[in-house]
Write a protein that holds these residues in place. Sequence first.
Motif, PDB file in Angstrom:
ATOM      1  N   ASP A   9      27.815  56.815  -8.545  1.00  0.00           N
ATOM      2  CA  ASP A   9      28.993  57.065  -7.510  1.00  0.00           C
ATOM      3  C   ASP A   9      30.298  56.678  -8.186  1.00  0.00           C
ATOM      4  O   ASP A   9      31.267  57.510  -7.979  1.00  0.00           O
ATOM      5  N   TRP A  10      30.426  55.515  -8.667  1.00  0.00           N
ATOM      6  CA  TRP A  10      31.637  55.096  -9.138  1.00  0.00           C
ATOM      7  C   TRP A  10      31.898  55.532 -10.703  1.00  0.00           C
ATOM      8  O   TRP A  10      32.819  55.178 -11.151  1.00  0.00           O
ATOM      9  N   TYR A  13      35.197  56.648 -11.637  1.00  0.00           N
ATOM     10  CA  TYR A  13      36.401  55.608 -11.526  1.00  0.00           C
ATOM     11  C   TYR A  13      36.204  55.070 -12.843  1.00  0.00           C
ATOM     12  O   TYR A  13      37.202  54.421 -13.560  1.00  0.00           O
ATOM     13  N   ILE A 175      39.000  48.533 -11.975  1.00  0.00           N
ATOM     14  CA  ILE A 175      38.092  49.349 -11.339  1.00  0.00           C
ATOM     15  C   ILE A 175      36.701  48.461 -10.916  1.00  0.00           C
ATOM     16  O   ILE A 175      36.490  48.670  -9.782  1.00  0.00           O
ATOM     17  N   THR A 176      36.488  47.539 -11.821  1.00  0.00           N
ATOM     18  CA  THR A 176      35.233  46.807 -11.727  1.00  0.00           C
ATOM     19  C   THR A 176      35.733  45.872 -10.493  1.00  0.00           C
ATOM     20  O   THR A 176      34.738  45.488  -9.282  1.00  0.00           O
ATOM     21  N   ARG A 178      37.489  46.315  -7.829  1.00  0.00           N
ATOM     22  CA  ARG A 178      37.612  47.364  -6.647  1.00  0.00           C
ATOM     23  C   ARG A 178      36.133  47.571  -6.330  1.00  0.00           C
ATOM     24  O   ARG A 178      35.987  47.641  -5.053  1.00  0.00           O
ATOM     25  N   MET A 179      35.341  47.867  -7.221  1.00  0.00           N
ATOM     26  CA  MET A 179      34.003  48.051  -6.818  1.00  0.00           C
ATOM     27  C   MET A 179      33.145  46.808  -6.220  1.00  0.00           C
ATOM     28  O   MET A 179      32.628  47.036  -5.017  1.00  0.00           O
ATOM     29  N   THR A 183      31.686  46.866  -2.411  1.00  0.00           N
ATOM     30  CA  THR A 183      30.172  46.989  -2.460  1.00  0.00           C
ATOM     31  C   THR A 183      29.739  45.480  -2.055  1.00  0.00           C
ATOM     32  O   THR A 183      28.470  45.411  -1.585  1.00  0.00           O
TER      33      THR A 183
END
Length: 225
Positions: A9-10, A13, A175-176, A178-179, A183
């Motif tokens: 899904d990511w 990004y 980005i990591t 934010r993931m 999550t």
Amino acid sequence: MDVLSILIDWLPYLLSGVASTLGLVLAALALGLLLGLPMALGQVYGSRPVRWVVGVYVWFFRGLPILVLLFLFWFGIFPGLGLGDLSAFVVGAVVLGLRGAAYQSQIFRGAIQSVGEGQMIAARSLGMSRVTAIRSVILPQAMRIALPGWSNEYPNILTDSAVCYAIGVVELLTITARMVTQTHITMPIYLATAGIFIILNYGGLKALHRLEKRIAIPGFGTGAM
């Protein structure tokens, strides 16, 4: 499977983060080359004031951690120069490039000095000016000698680029983070990011090593890697 589906899904990004990271690295390498080579020439062939200025530059940028340099330029130097509107990406690329130039200048300086003085004497005896001799005789040899050392700047800048998240650059580590925040999955995501960095590192070095072999002169300067 949950982790795999999250990564899928990511993925767009993550790919955008990879593109941003590679953009930082390539821009910094290019800026480092554009500044580092003239500084190396200045250290080898320049006057005493030129050598002193370059020496101070190298001492400053090699003596401070990359995070301190980022904060100095982001919060102080650029705003003080009226450049406060620069994006975080531009500031990150410039700072990485300025720091890289300090290291690259020493790589090029050593390569230039490794070319025998007889090369310059022979070129001048053929009627070449000093500038022409440097451009046509010294630099072509020196650049081949410098390429292995210069290639090592790629992984150094790649790893340093992750610190640019501290000033808001949306690169791979950003980005990591934010993931992980969204999550609440930590280790698998960070392991995936580490794997991406390893792939980027290995792939870039592989391409540069191929370039080394392609331009190498057998028995001169660079050997087979």
